[in-house]
Design a protein around this motif. Structure first.
Motif, PDB file in Angstrom:
ATOM      1  N   ASP A 105       0.681  -1.264  -0.020  1.00 27.14           N
ATOM      2  CA  ASP A 105       0.034   0.126  -0.009  1.00 27.14           C
ATOM      3  C   ASP A 105       0.868   1.224   0.129  1.00 27.14           C
ATOM      4  OD1 ASP A 105      -2.578  -1.424   0.353  1.00 27.14           O
ATOM      5  OD2 ASP A 105      -1.679  -1.861   2.225  1.00 27.14           O
ATOM      6  N   ILE A 106       0.360   2.323  -0.398  1.00 26.78           N
ATOM      7  CA  ILE A 106       0.805   3.653  -0.372  1.00 26.78           C
ATOM      8  C   ILE A 106       0.828   4.158   0.806  1.00 26.78           C
ATOM      9  CG2 ILE A 106       1.252   5.831  -1.666  1.00 26.78           C
ATOM     10  CD1 ILE A 106       0.095   4.595  -4.249  1.00 26.78           C
ATOM     11  N   TYR A 107       1.669   4.701   1.406  1.00 28.57           N
ATOM     12  CA  TYR A 107       1.600   5.730   2.683  1.00 28.57           C
ATOM     13  C   TYR A 107       1.541   7.087   2.205  1.00 28.57           C
ATOM     14  CZ  TYR A 107       3.230   1.426   5.062  1.00 28.57           C
ATOM     15  OH  TYR A 107       3.330   0.077   5.805  1.00 28.57           O
ATOM     16  N   THR A 108       0.571   7.779   2.651  1.00 32.49           N
ATOM     17  CA  THR A 108       0.555   9.307   2.454  1.00 32.49           C
ATOM     18  C   THR A 108       0.786   9.991   3.836  1.00 32.49           C
ATOM     19  OG1 THR A 108      -1.635   9.069   2.735  1.00 32.49           O
ATOM     20  CG2 THR A 108      -0.857   8.874   0.567  1.00 32.49           C
ATOM     21  N   ASP A 109       0.977  11.221   3.399  1.00 30.78           N
ATOM     22  CA  ASP A 109       1.205  12.143   4.909  1.00 30.78           C
ATOM     23  C   ASP A 109       2.299  11.578   5.456  1.00 30.78           C
ATOM     24  OD1 ASP A 109      -0.583  13.873   3.848  1.00 30.78           O
ATOM     25  OD2 ASP A 109      -2.424  13.026   5.033  1.00 30.78           O
ATOM     26  N   PHE A 110       3.322  11.175   5.017  1.00 31.56           N
ATOM     27  CA  PHE A 110       4.580  10.564   5.859  1.00 31.56           C
ATOM     28  C   PHE A 110       5.142  11.571   6.727  1.00 31.56           C
ATOM     29  CE2 PHE A 110       8.354   8.437   6.366  1.00 31.56           C
ATOM     30  CZ  PHE A 110       8.250   7.226   6.657  1.00 31.56           C
ATOM     31  N   ILE A 111       5.337  11.437   7.849  1.00 27.67           N
ATOM     32  CA  ILE A 111       6.049  12.697   8.720  1.00 27.67           C
ATOM     33  C   ILE A 111       7.082  11.583   9.451  1.00 27.67           C
ATOM     34  CG2 ILE A 111       6.007  14.238  10.447  1.00 27.67           C
ATOM     35  CD1 ILE A 111       3.264  14.850   9.432  1.00 27.67           C
ATOM     36  N   PHE A 112       8.357  12.090   9.395  1.00 25.04           N
ATOM     37  CA  PHE A 112       9.394  11.562  10.208  1.00 25.04           C
ATOM     38  C   PHE A 112       9.707  12.522  11.424  1.00 25.04           C
ATOM     39  CE2 PHE A 112      13.843  11.175  11.124  1.00 25.04           C
ATOM     40  CZ  PHE A 112      13.930   9.990  11.862  1.00 25.04           C
ATOM     41  N   GLN A 113       9.581  12.180  12.814  1.00 28.22           N
ATOM     42  CA  GLN A 113      10.163  13.050  13.720  1.00 28.22           C
ATOM     43  C   GLN A 113      11.180  12.389  14.732  1.00 28.22           C
ATOM     44  OE1 GLN A 113       6.078  13.421  15.211  1.00 28.22           O
ATOM     45  NE2 GLN A 113       5.894  15.468  14.534  1.00 28.22           N
ATOM     46  N   ALA A 114      11.950  13.421  14.986  1.00 24.85           N
ATOM     47  CA  ALA A 114      13.189  12.641  15.921  1.00 24.85           C
ATOM     48  C   ALA A 114      13.253  13.664  16.802  1.00 24.85           C
ATOM     49  CB  ALA A 114      14.224  12.610  15.183  1.00 24.85           C
ATOM     50  N   ALA A 115      13.573  13.234  18.199  1.00 29.05           N
ATOM     51  CA  ALA A 115      13.950  13.892  19.154  1.00 29.05           C
ATOM     52  C   ALA A 115      15.423  13.361  19.943  1.00 29.05           C
ATOM     53  CB  ALA A 115      13.089  14.041  20.343  1.00 29.05           C
ATOM     54  N   VAL A 116      16.052  14.439  20.443  1.00 27.84           N
ATOM     55  CA  VAL A 116      17.234  13.867  21.015  1.00 27.84           C
ATOM     56  C   VAL A 116      17.663  14.396  22.417  1.00 27.84           C
ATOM     57  CG1 VAL A 116      18.509  13.467  18.791  1.00 27.84           C
ATOM     58  CG2 VAL A 116      18.604  15.694  19.673  1.00 27.84           C
TER      59      VAL A 116
END
Lengths: 875, 161
Positions: free
Chosen positions: A796-807
């Motif tokens: 399936d296609i993933y839409t509204d893909f958001i990657f977030q990161a915290a350190v």
């Protein structure tokens, strides 16, 4: 006898206290009494102990400390006689609360008294236990109370039942012990017992699902019958209240039926008839009757659907709503809120009446009605309702305006049919109550304004008119100043006229007048003044003829005691003075602010996590110079501490200021970078370079520039140690490189991947994998470039893909925009996103990172989270 | 559930307080200050309910005294008004047309009666007659004990003469 012994009687003491003319006199009397009571306490005086305690209670009520009397209560309770115990228990309930340790000492006395042969002493103990029992006491004494539920005298049984309520509230585990005794109490005839048993039953049902099931099966029918008998009972003077037989009992019966009928069709069926009977037969000309009807309506609304009954209930509410008694109207509004989920249409019919209630003179009714109106608004009625509310805003009480504006703004935002209507309504609200609206409201308004390109001219002209009439409303001033700064040329030249507008003549000087008035207004706060300065800078380029005047105004802030204003005005002055060539590019119009990002941010969906995968690094506070609230130093400091905030607030201000000129320098040096990447470079510079300490000195540096004009400007700017200004200068590329070689992606520095680090599988699930490739720039070991590659293994296609990161704090993280926000399926492509991590404790600690990946799969929100701690050690 | 009962005079003096939910002494005086400010300032024609810290306070004025009860949002306000009236009627019957002074000088009696009307913040008796009877019986128990004590002390006094 002790000279301090308390010879004055209680009555005499009260009289003496009442005779006091001043607070000081009263204190003196109380002090004297307290002294004598203390003396009696230390003498262990037995004769007057009860009198002393009574006095203490009175003194306690006046608000004086009486802790020294606590032990006296215990002594009296431990005494054998009823009179001592009576006053002792009263003192216990009055002077102590369940959190005091002393209370534990009374457990044993209570236990003895609960087993006493005198039923009145048992009653006293039950009452005290019911009123102040702690969890420990409840656990210790529950068996006694349980036994007393079967006591021969009904007056003890009813006390025991209420005492049990306290016990199961404190210790819900004990609930099951009470289920059976209650079931038998429910069959009794004594009203007091029935009343309290029903109450206990209701409380048991809320703490225990099993108890609810049990009572539903065993008792529903019996309770329905009891209610029927109560409704049809002949006149009984003992329980009669204004012609109704024991309304308290009826109300409690209705309440327990509501609990039993909720979510159970069979039980609801059983009670239909009697509810209809209560709803139709109860007299509604007295409060007692209305109390029953009110309870009955609530029960009808909560039990399983029976159309006919609901109509009956809504009709009762309609009658209530038109009642002249404020109490009845209040409860009607209250109930309509609950009814709205059941039958929205029926409630809508009463809209006009409800709207009238918003304007009531009674604050309690207004508040209820406003909340109800808020629930009633929908697309079809938003316009008339908003108009009514805004009209009312003019005449409403000061202390109601806050609530009212918040509601109106939220309605307008949620349901506005067109942008122009939104802007118009918001302007009206701001003009009426601009001092009451929250910051988010006008921030939101500015976002909408920037997005409606065709309305810029209209808006700025409306705002110009608004500020003339409502210049005392802070929010109007701010929005107007911002818009005049941005769209001042549209204002002066009447550009983008709409048909409905009347043309106005505004000269350039008029526009500057407005800003000048705003900056000089003594009520303007730092934010407003800072916004004014920015607006002036922008106008200096839009209105060349006013340039000198603007410079003078800016100069006036140079001596401001507020560091922020002082610093800005000095900087702006030097821009106006020395950098005419780049000024116009510097103050270009703001790019359109992204509404989606803004609303997402408001919803708090991005708490302290950097996210740029939307491909739009321009976050909202951009144009809203809210960021100027805090000194720049603070901002950068903050972003050093919390890398997550990097691109949200701190550098944005600079982005805002300098976004344009990076562009110009880029185009000058022959590369045609889009503006976006221009700001990115800036972001990079800011997030990696210029540690806070340097910035702290920058003010001084600037000061030295303005004092020492002999220096060449390049030198001066170099001494600023702010790389951004250097890049503005478009000095030869080599010098940029010198400065920038530590900072990643400048176009002249090749991005060599250091092969020393193997790729890392940072996240792996059955459908999604994330691989990190590392690289380092030679000479800056603490900075790691990470290229993240996302691959979708599912079909399936993933839409509204958001990657977030915290350190953690010792790291700084910068996320660049992702290559896309759509991830095609079956590994047919990937998203890449660059991250840059600066390790302030390089060599001591290795990297760690928390990640969150959110996307939509067939429009369903998906969320993956994880922590990466297996980074190569020396990163 | 009733969280607390307050009797406040028109001048803001506290005449009776009863707390069924735990409030520390400090909180209690804060609550009293806040509420007396809110309630005493309300006009006579307004409704008898004020919303306060997520609770509702139902109040009713009788002559110079305000009777206030704090309840949960979902409780029946009209019924609480009836409970207040119920209590007032019992006081009235007990003191014989009660006035503020009765409640000042016999505040403990007012508490005794309240304890027969409410326990754990719930109503325990809907019959005024029963409450009156129970309070009267307990009063007579106290009287009897007093007399007994007096008579014994008389005996001792006489014996030691």
């Amino acid at each position: 006898m002790n000279p301090f012994s308390s010879e004055t009687r209680l009555r005499d003491m009260i009289r003496a206290i009442r005779a006091c003319k001043t607070a000081a006199e009263e204190r003196a009397v109380v002090r004297k009494e307290c002294a004598s009571i203390r003396a009696a306490v230390s003498d262990n005086d037995n004769d007057y102990r009860h009198r002393n305690l009574a006095k203490l209670m009175f003194i306690h009520m006046l608000g004086y400390p009486t802790h020294f009397g606590q032990m006296e209560c215990l002594k009296l309770i431990a005494a054998p006689g009823f009179p001592e115990k009576r006053i002792g228990y009263l003192g216990l309930m009055l002077l102590l609360d369940e959190r005091q340790e002393v209370l534990m000492l009374v457990t044993n006395s209570l236990k003895q008294d609960l087993n006493h042969t005198n039923q009145y002493i048992v009653g006293l103990a039950l009452c005290a236990l019911g009123n102040i029992s702690s969890a420990e006491m409840a656990r210790d004494l529950a068996p006694e109370v349980e036994r007393l539920l079967q006591f021969r005298d009904p007056n003890v049984r009813k006390k025991a039942a209420l005492c049990s309520i306290r016990i199961i509230k404190k210790v819900p585990d004990l609930a099951e012990n009470f289920v059976n005794p209650v079931a038998s109490l429910l069959k009794e005839k004594h009203h007091g017992v029935l009343l309290t048993a029903i109450q206990l039953c209701a409380d048991l049902c809320t703490v225990s699902e099993e108890a609810l099931e049990y009572f539903r099966k065993k008792c529903t029918e019996g309770l329905v019958k009891v209610l029927k008998d109560a409704v049809n009972s002949p006149y009984a003077p003992e329980y009669d209240i204004s012609g109704i037989a024991d309304p308290f009992l009826q109300i409690r019966l209705l309440r327990i039926l509501r609990i039993l009928g909720h979510g159970d069709a069979d039980a609801s069926d059983l009670m239909n008839d009697v509810l209809a009977q209560v709803a139709t037969k109860t007299e509604s000309n007295k409060n007692a009757g209305n109390a029953i009807l009110y309870e009955c309506v609530e029960t009808i609304m909560s039990i399983e659907d029976s159309g006919g009954l609901r109509v009956l209930a809504i009709n009762i509410l309609g009658r209530f709503l038109s009642n002249r008694d404020n109490n009845i109207r209040y409860v009607a509004l209250n109930m309509l809120m609950k009814a709205i989920s059941v039958d929205g249409q029926a409630v809508q019919r009463h809209r006009a009446t409800i709207l009238e209630c918003v304007k009531d003179s009674d604050a309690s009714i207004r508040k209820r009605a406003l909340e109800l109106v808020y629930l009633l608004v929908n697309e079809t009625n938003v316009k008339p309702l908003t108009k009514e509310l805004i009209d009312y805003l003019e005449v409403s009480d000061q202390d109601f305006k806050g609530d009212l504006t918040a509601r109106i703004c939220s309605i307008v935002e949620k349901l506005s049919p067109q942008k122009i209507w939104y802007i118009d309504q918001m302007l009206k609200v701001l003009c009426e109550a601009g001092n009451y609206v929250k910051d988010e409201v006008w921030h939101g308004l500015i976002v909408v304004i920037t997005n409606s390109t065709n309305l810029h001219g209209y808006t700025v002209r409306s705002l110009y008119r608004a500020i003339q009439t409502s210049g005392d409303q802070e929010a109007v001033v701010r929005v107007a100043v911002w818009c005049i700064g941005e769209y001042g040329d549209l204002l002066v030249n009447n550009i983008g006229m709409l048909d409905l507008e009347e043309p106005i003549t505004v000269t350039e000087n008029d526009a500057v007048d407005v800003i000048e008035a705003a900056i000089k207004r003594h009520t303007s706060d730092l934010t407003t003044r800072a916004m004014c300065l920015i607006a002036l800078l922008k106008l200096s380029s839009r209105f060349p003829s006013c340039s000198q005047r603007i410079k003078d105004i800016v100069n006036q802030s140079k001596g401001s005691l507020l560091l922020e204003l002082q610093q800005r005005s000095i900087e702006f002055d030097s821009i106006l003075e020395k950098h005419q060539n780049l000024r116009s590019a510097l103050v270009e119009r703001m790019p359109v602010l992204d509404e989606a990002t803004y609303s997402g941010r408001r919803a708090g969906s991005l708490p302290a996590v950097a996210s740029t995968s939307q491909g739009n690094p321009l976050q909202i506070p951009n144009g809203v110079p809210k960021t100027m609230d805090a000194p720049l130093l603070d901002l950068l400091d903050l972003s050093a501490d919390e890398p997550a905030l990097q691109n949200s607030s701190g550098p944005n201000f600079l982005q805002d200021l300098l976004g344009g000129d990076i562009l110009s320098s880029a185009s000058q040096s022959g590369t045609t970078q889009p503006q976006k990447s221009g700001t990115d470079v800036l972001l990079d510079l800011l997030s990696t370079g210029s540690p806070p300490a340097q910035n702290g000195s920058s003010t001084a540096d600037i000061l030295s520039i303005s004092q020492d004009n002999n220096k060449t400007s390049v030198d001066a700017l170099n001494s600023l140690s702010s790389p951004m200004v250097t890049s503005v200068q478009s000095t030869p590329a080599s010098s940029i490189m010198d400065l920038l070689d530590t900072f990643g992606p400048s176009p002249t520095v090749p991005k060599d991947n250091d092969p020393a680090y193997p790729p890392l599988v940072a996240f792996e699930s059955s459908s999604l994998s994330l691989i990190f490739n590392f690289s380092k720039q030679p000479g800056s070991p603490q900075i790691t470039q990470i290229e993240a590659t996302f691959t979708n293994k599912s079909s399936d296609i993933y839409t509204d893909f958001i990657f977030q990161a915290a350190v953690p704090k010792f790291l700084q993280l910068h996320l660049e925009p992702a290559s896309s926000n759509t991830l095609p399926g079956s590994g047919n492509g990937s998203i890449t996103q660059k991250l840059r991590v600066t390790n302030n404790q390089h060599g001591k600690k290795s990297l760690v990172m928390r990640i969150r990946i959110s996307y939509k799969l067939n429009n369903k929100d998906m969320l993956e989270e994880g922590q990466i701690s297996n980074f190569p050690r020396d990163l | 559930m009733i969280h607390f009962v307050l009797l406040i005079s028109r001048q803001g003096k506290v005449r009776l307080t009863k707390w069924y939910s735990p409030y520390s002494q400090k909180e209690r005086s804060k609550v009293i200050r806040e509420l007396s400010g809110m309630i005493l300032s309300r006009g006579p024609k307004l409704c008898n309910f004020v919303e306060w810290r997520g609770f509702k306070v139902v109040y009713k004025r009788y002559a110079s005294l305000y009777f206030c009860m704090c309840i949960n949002q979902e409780d029946n306000e009209l019924e609480v008004l009836e409970i207040i009236h119920h209590y007032v009627e019992i006081l009235d019957r007990y003191f014989g047309s009660v006035c503020e002074l009765d409640l000042i000088f016999n505040f403990h009696k007012a508490y005794y009666i309240l304890d027969e009307v409410l326990i754990a913040g719930e109503l325990q008796e809907s019959s005024k007659k029963t409450v009156a009877r129970l309070v009267a019986t307990q009063d007579s128990l106290v009287e009897a004990a007093k007399e007994e004590a007096n008579s014994i002390s008389n005996i001792i006094a006489q014996a030691t003469k």
